[in-house]
Every structure is written in C-alpha cells, then in structure tokens.
Design a protein around this motif. Structure first.
Motif, PDB file in Angstrom:
ATOM      1  N   LEU A 133       0.879  -1.148   0.031  1.00  0.00           N
ATOM      2  CA  LEU A 133      -0.087   0.212  -0.165  1.00  0.00           C
ATOM      3  C   LEU A 133       0.694   1.432   0.418  1.00  0.00           C
ATOM      4  CD1 LEU A 133      -3.070   1.861   0.302  1.00  0.00           C
ATOM      5  CD2 LEU A 133      -2.565   1.007   2.691  1.00  0.00           C
ATOM      6  N   THR A 134       0.571   1.948  -1.075  1.00  0.00           N
ATOM      7  CA  THR A 134       1.405   3.072  -1.540  1.00  0.00           C
ATOM      8  C   THR A 134       0.961   4.285  -2.014  1.00  0.00           C
ATOM      9  OG1 THR A 134       3.594   3.910  -1.767  1.00  0.00           O
ATOM     10  CG2 THR A 134       2.632   2.084  -3.191  1.00  0.00           C
ATOM     11  N   ARG A 135       1.695   5.295  -1.997  1.00  0.00           N
ATOM     12  CA  ARG A 135       1.213   6.388  -2.578  1.00  0.00           C
ATOM     13  C   ARG A 135       2.101   7.376  -4.294  1.00  0.00           C
ATOM     14  NH1 ARG A 135       2.292  11.243  -0.896  1.00  0.00           N
ATOM     15  NH2 ARG A 135       4.311  11.115   0.584  1.00  0.00           N
ATOM     16  N   ALA A 147      -4.148   6.923  -3.261  1.00  0.00           N
ATOM     17  CA  ALA A 147      -3.955   5.072  -2.895  1.00  0.00           C
ATOM     18  C   ALA A 147      -3.727   4.613  -3.724  1.00  0.00           C
ATOM     19  CB  ALA A 147      -4.437   5.808  -1.559  1.00  0.00           C
ATOM     20  N   VAL A 149      -2.706   0.286  -4.219  1.00  0.00           N
ATOM     21  CA  VAL A 149      -1.558  -1.048  -3.715  1.00  0.00           C
ATOM     22  C   VAL A 149      -1.470  -1.860  -4.581  1.00  0.00           C
ATOM     23  CG1 VAL A 149      -2.734  -3.865  -3.520  1.00  0.00           C
ATOM     24  CG2 VAL A 149      -3.725  -1.899  -2.037  1.00  0.00           C
ATOM     25  N   LEU A 175      -0.822   8.545   3.704  1.00  0.00           N
ATOM     26  CA  LEU A 175      -1.648   7.203   4.700  1.00  0.00           C
ATOM     27  C   LEU A 175      -1.831   7.243   5.433  1.00  0.00           C
ATOM     28  CD1 LEU A 175       0.317   5.494   1.265  1.00  0.00           C
ATOM     29  CD2 LEU A 175      -2.546   6.114   1.445  1.00  0.00           C
ATOM     30  N   GLY A 177      -1.257   4.675   6.989  1.00  0.00           N
ATOM     31  CA  GLY A 177      -2.567   3.514   6.500  1.00  0.00           C
ATOM     32  C   GLY A 177      -1.866   1.939   7.349  1.00  0.00           C
ATOM     33  N   LEU A 179      -2.009  -2.454   5.436  1.00  0.00           N
ATOM     34  CA  LEU A 179      -2.712  -3.316   4.800  1.00  0.00           C
ATOM     35  C   LEU A 179      -2.361  -4.570   5.308  1.00  0.00           C
ATOM     36  CD1 LEU A 179      -3.393  -3.211   1.703  1.00  0.00           C
ATOM     37  CD2 LEU A 179      -1.145  -4.059   1.303  1.00  0.00           C
ATOM     38  N   TYR A 186      -7.502  -7.860  -0.111  1.00  0.00           N
ATOM     39  CA  TYR A 186      -6.436  -7.505   0.760  1.00  0.00           C
ATOM     40  C   TYR A 186      -7.572  -5.749   1.315  1.00  0.00           C
ATOM     41  CZ  TYR A 186      -2.411  -8.974  -2.423  1.00  0.00           C
ATOM     42  OH  TYR A 186      -1.986  -9.782  -2.554  1.00  0.00           O
ATOM     43  N   ALA A 188      -7.548  -2.494   2.521  1.00  0.00           N
ATOM     44  CA  ALA A 188      -6.548  -1.787   3.207  1.00  0.00           C
ATOM     45  C   ALA A 188      -7.433   0.236   3.231  1.00  0.00           C
ATOM     46  CB  ALA A 188      -6.290  -0.606   1.021  1.00  0.00           C
ATOM     47  N   PHE A 190      -7.137   3.506   4.763  1.00  0.00           N
ATOM     48  CA  PHE A 190      -6.043   4.731   4.505  1.00  0.00           C
ATOM     49  C   PHE A 190      -6.313   6.439   5.091  1.00  0.00           C
ATOM     50  CE2 PHE A 190      -7.365   3.182   0.346  1.00  0.00           C
ATOM     51  CZ  PHE A 190      -7.475   4.870   0.043  1.00  0.00           C
TER      52      PHE A 190
END
Length: 461
Positions: A133-135, A147, A149, A175, A177, A179, A186, A188, A190
C-alpha cells in the motif's frame, strides 16, 4: 451521512492546529481509568533481541517530522510470507524499496524498487512476492498523490490498483495506513482528502478491499473518522476486517465503522485528540491490533487519559466532544476488546511517572497467552501544544497477560522498533529498524538524516 468540516490541513504542521468551534467538547463520563504500574513477575524471561545487519542499496531517511515537527521514526514494515521468508519495505528517493530476507533475517536477493511511489502504507508478503500500500502520482484539483495497492509477482508488477481518484472525489496526500490480507482479499485502510463532493477540502479515512488479482471489491467505506489521527486494521477470515481509528471530532479512539463512525462507533478510549495532541498516540499514526485465540483484541497506545470528557454544547451536530487530559505527558496504555464490534472495559496503564514522556508504543503477541508491549521513554519532558521534548532514556519491553497484568519486569534494550512487527510460525517476532540512538531534545527541522544499513531484530518466546 457525516457532515465534513471545513478544515484543509491534516498533520505535520509547524504549529498546533487549533480546534474549530463546535469540533471539540465539554463534559461527560470519561472512559478508561488510571492505573499504576502492575506488579512485575518474579522471574524475567530473556527479552534481549538478537539481530543481523542488512546493507541497503540506497539512503534511507529514517526520521520524519510529525505534529509540531516532533521527531518520529520513518516507518519500516516487516512482513512474513507463508513459507517463512521475510520482506522489509522502506522509502528512498527513487521509490519504495522492498528487501527480501531469509527467515533468519539475512538478505536473500536484490531489492525490488517500486518506482513512482511514496510512503510505506502497509505490506503483505507472499511466497512469490509482495503487495504494497503506497502513494502514486495522480491528476486532481489538489495536485496530490493517490493511494494504490501494488502487487509484484516473481519480480514483476502484476497490478497497480488506484484506490482514490476523480470518480470517488478523493486523494491521498499521506496514508498513515495499513494493508492486511486474509488469504483471498486485501484490506487497505488509509487517510483521504476530499476533492469534490460533500467532503471537498476535508480529511477523513477510507477502507477498501481488493481481490487477489487487483480488482476493487465491495465493502468498506468511502468516508469514516474525520480527522483520522491513527489507524489499526486486522484481517478477518469472514466479514468486515476489524479496525480502529483515533477520531478528533469525537475526541478519542474508536472501533471504526465507516461513515457513521463519528455518531455510532464504540468508544475504546476518550483522549484529547485534535492535531498535535492525539497525533502521536499510535506510532506515525499506525497502530497494532492483536487478536487472541478466543477472539479478543488488544491494542496499545500513548495516552494522556481523560480527567473529564463532555459533549460540546456549541456543536449543533451533537458529535463534538471536549476532553480534558489527566496528565501533560503520555503514558503507556493497553486496551482490550471482547470482540470486533464492542468497546472494551477500562484501559490498563503500564506507566505513571508524571515527568516522563512515553512514545512509539507497540504491542505484539508473545507466545500463546502473553503480549509484548514496547515503548520509548524520555525524562525531563517539556510539553507544549500536545507534543513533548526530553532526554531519551531507552526502549522498553514488557510482557503482560490478556488482562494487562505484568508478566515480566521492564527490559531496556538497544534495539528500536520503527514499524510493523512480523510474527513467524514458531512465534518469533522480527522487525527491521535504523540502528541509531534516538534523540528527542528538539524538533526535527530540515532534511532527515539517512542510513545505509538496517538492523533486523529477532525475539523468540
């Protein structure tokens, strides 16, 4: 439907964000109780972690500026695959790096660099790769990131699913966040920033589900706790994933329930919870949520308690609360829930020294029936606008049972805990951290220092 508030900043600001009229509140019954440290067990298990050193392929900026530029660890996330191998995610200038490790914590191959990404919002390790999970870059009215995945299989990207965008009227400039993965999908969780629609310009949170192939699934919510100052998420085999949030409107920690959260969410603990005050309760706004074999849950956090908690009569929505903290410094608290839909009883406090600030609180399962609680302490704390500076006095480890009763004396260790902890099949706890001694003497200004090594700690019950 929750009415969003006209507040356009979320965190990492140089000055404390003052509460808007009607957002905070005044009198009621405080949830939680203040307890002195429980008596320690007469014998102390070996709580000294062992470690290996991993050389990094890029510079890792290991500090981040939190509220009022408070020094925080830049999150590293350690995850274990079903076959026992490990992955560690950490950010660098060229994107998020995911480092493969053996079960013993030694490098087993080259990093996978997920290009065009910022922030580690969560990591799931698979036998053939990982999900992150990232940006990522996006086009929107705020010129902010989205955001996403991202799944890698055998070294190649197999999907990159955006979870915010124009159609959903949201962005993800940060985030904070989590995951998680239950074997088939999944979850997620955030922070989001409204970009159109009813929540335009405001901050809330979002829970999204994604299939094993990257498809968006039903469930979750588009808008929840507002502002969300801390997130925890636990995957469930069936039904909704269990989640917690620190909400600044109702002022405290809640079982998050989506768009009705400010009205109906069960209360875990009342806290003075607007930015700068509640922002450091979970480390880097991400917390741990541990499930027992009997279905109970435990979380740990830095708390100032509640001397009083009252609804704010000036808030016509009826949702705003004002909480008067019990102490000026944060103490270490553990809360237990009997199931995923209910509030707990009274929180158990593991520390009580008034002049000592406690931060970076984590909890993890330790064997079959105990919990490992960790935190960092600083003496001579000087606090203003909800954040504190002081002299670092160590990383503490303590075992407690599922009632919060101490099962060991405190152990002060050289290892740091700077992100998520992985639990191996044999119960061994392992995590990666920057091998430096923290300082909390002053806020972080300017660029973060960097390191080109990580330490991988192991602690076997």
């Amino acid at each position: 439907m929750t009415t969003a508030r006209r507040i356009t900043r979320h965190r990492r600001v140089r000055a404390a964000r003052k509460p808007a009229i009607g957002v905070l509140a005044a009198a009621g019954v405080a949830v939680g109780a203040w307890y002195a440290t429980a008596g320690a067990a007469t014998t102390t298990p070996n709580l000294a972690p062992t470690g290996t050193t991993v050389t990094l392929a890029a510079k890792f900026p290991y500090l981040s500026a939190g509220y009022n530029n408070t020094r925080e660890w830049t999150r590293t996330t350690t995850a274990v695959a079903p076959n026992g191998t490990l992955r560690v995610a950490w950010p660098a200038a060229d994107g998020v790096h995911v480092t493969p490790l053996t079960a013993a914590g030694k490098r087993s191959g080259a990093d996978t660099v997920v290009k065009g990404t910022k922030e580690v919002g969560g990591l799931v390790a698979h036998n053939d790769g990982f999900a992150l999970l990232t940006r990522v870059a996006d086009t929107n009215k705020w010129k902010e990131t989205a955001a996403a995945v991202v799944r890698y299989t055998n070294g190649r990207q197999t999907f990159r699913t955006k979870l915010t965008g124009t159609a959903s009227h949201d962005t993800a400039p940060l985030l904070d966040g989590q995951l998680t993965w239950n074997g088939s999908k999944y979850g997620a969780y955030f922070v989001v920033h409204g970009a159109g629609g009813f929540a335009d310009g405001h901050f809330g949170d979002k829970l999204s589900y994604v299939s094993a192939k990257g498809a968006k699934l039903s469930g979750g919510w588009s808008w929840g706790c507002s502002h969300n100052e801390g997130i925890a998420l636990h995957a469930e085999t069936t039904g909704a994933f269990t989640s917690l949030c620190f909400d600044d409107w109702r002022s405290g920690l809640f079982v998050s329930t989506g768009i009705g959260a400010p009205d109906t969410a069960p209360v875990v603990q009342r806290e003075q919870c607007w930015a700068g005050y509640c922002g450091g309760t979970f480390p880097s706004r991400t917390g741990d949520l541990v499930k027992s074999a009997t279905g109970r849950y435990a979380t740990a956090f830095a708390s100032r308690g509640a001397a009083s908690a009252k609804k704010n009569p000036a808030d016509t929505s009826g949702r705003g609360w004002t909480v008067k903290p019990r102490t000026s410094t944060h103490q270490v608290a553990v809360a237990f829930m009997k199931n995923r839909n209910s509030a707990p009883g009274k929180a158990v406090y593991l520390t009580s020294a008034a002049g000592t600030e406690n931060t970076n609180v984590h909890v993890a399962p330790y064997g079959k029936d105990r919990l490992l609680v960790s935190w960092e302490s600083m003496k001579g704390a000087k606090c203003a606008s909800g954040t504190c500076t002081g002299t670092f006095t160590g990383t503490h480890l303590r075992l407690v049972d599922w009632n919060g009763k101490a099962q060991s004396a405190d152990k002060v260790v050289n290892a740091r805990i700077t992100g998520d902890i992985a639990v191996l099949k044999d119960g061994t706890l392992t995590w990666a951290y920057a091998p430096v001694t923290p300082t909390y003497a002053k806020p972080l200004t300017g660029a973060s220092p960097t390191t080109t090594t990580l330490k991988v700690a192991r602690l076997k019950p």
